[in-house]
Write a protein that holds these residues in place. Structure first.
Motif, PDB file in Angstrom:
ATOM      1  N   SER A   3       0.760  -1.321   0.136  1.00  0.00           N
ATOM      2  CA  SER A   3      -0.199   0.126   0.044  1.00  0.00           C
ATOM      3  C   SER A   3       0.856   1.084   0.097  1.00  0.00           C
ATOM      4  O   SER A   3       1.750   1.407   0.610  1.00  0.00           O
ATOM      5  N   ASN A   4       0.521   2.334  -0.616  1.00  0.00           N
ATOM      6  CA  ASN A   4       1.277   3.478  -0.830  1.00  0.00           C
ATOM      7  C   ASN A   4       0.195   4.447  -0.501  1.00  0.00           C
ATOM      8  O   ASN A   4      -0.319   5.125  -1.074  1.00  0.00           O
ATOM      9  N   SER A   5      -0.004   4.505   0.762  1.00  0.00           N
ATOM     10  CA  SER A   5      -0.761   5.642   1.322  1.00  0.00           C
ATOM     11  C   SER A   5       0.100   6.939   1.708  1.00  0.00           C
ATOM     12  O   SER A   5      -0.427   7.753   2.527  1.00  0.00           O
ATOM     13  N   GLY A   6       1.091   7.201   1.011  1.00  0.00           N
ATOM     14  CA  GLY A   6       1.789   8.649   1.607  1.00  0.00           C
ATOM     15  C   GLY A   6       1.116   9.670   0.732  1.00  0.00           C
ATOM     16  O   GLY A   6       0.551   9.592  -0.066  1.00  0.00           O
ATOM     17  N   ILE A   7       1.502  11.017   0.997  1.00  0.00           N
ATOM     18  CA  ILE A   7       1.285  12.216   0.506  1.00  0.00           C
ATOM     19  C   ILE A   7       2.126  12.384  -0.699  1.00  0.00           C
ATOM     20  O   ILE A   7       3.378  12.492  -0.450  1.00  0.00           O
TER      21      ILE A   7
END
Length: 146
Positions: A3-7
């Motif tokens: 999962s790439n949940s960064g800003i």
């Protein structure tokens, strides 16, 4: 799954944030400049008032010296009891018309006419240095004219 949940910030968004921060600092600099300019105007006005007060003090000291000189001339020429130039009734009393020798200005005038310098006048007569300078300047110039 990963999962790439960064800003994520894109370059155009970063440019907009930089422009907002830069405009904030420019506005702050502008308001600081305005506030500083107003303080300079008030201090300039204060300095002008100080100069005017100093000029008025010098005029007052000059007037004191001139009045003392006129009183000395009046007393020396014995116009006190002259019917052609009568003095007002409140000035005719002996207590009001002191002899010029009683005033420090008349004493300073006499010493200046004898060639005393301003320091000596100030110390001897108890007058300020500015008044002593003025008396020396007035009576030195009048003796040079004669």
């Amino acid at each position: 799954m990963v999962s790439n949940s960064g800003i994520f910030i894109t370059w155009p968004q970063l440019l907009y944030v930089g422009i907002v921060v830069l405009s904030f600092y420019v506005a702050e600099l502008f308001f600081f400049w305005l506030r500083h300019g107003r303080k300079n105007k008030s201090s300039l006005h204060f300095e002008q008032l100080q100069e005017q007060m100093d000029e008025l003090r010098q005029e007052l000291a000059s007037s004191k010296v001139k009045i003392a000189a006129l009183a000395a001339q009046l007393h020396a020429s014995n116009l006190v009891d002259d019917p052609v130039f009568p003095l007002p009734s409140h000035l005719n009393s002996i207590e009001t018309l002191k002899t010029p020798a009683d005033t420090p200005y008349a004493q300073a005038i006499r010493l200046a006419q004898k060639g005393a310098d301003a320091n000596e006048l100030a110390a001897t007569c108890g007058i300020s240095r500015g008044e002593a300078d003025l008396i020396v300047a007035l009576y030195r110039s009048s003796s040079e004219r004669n």
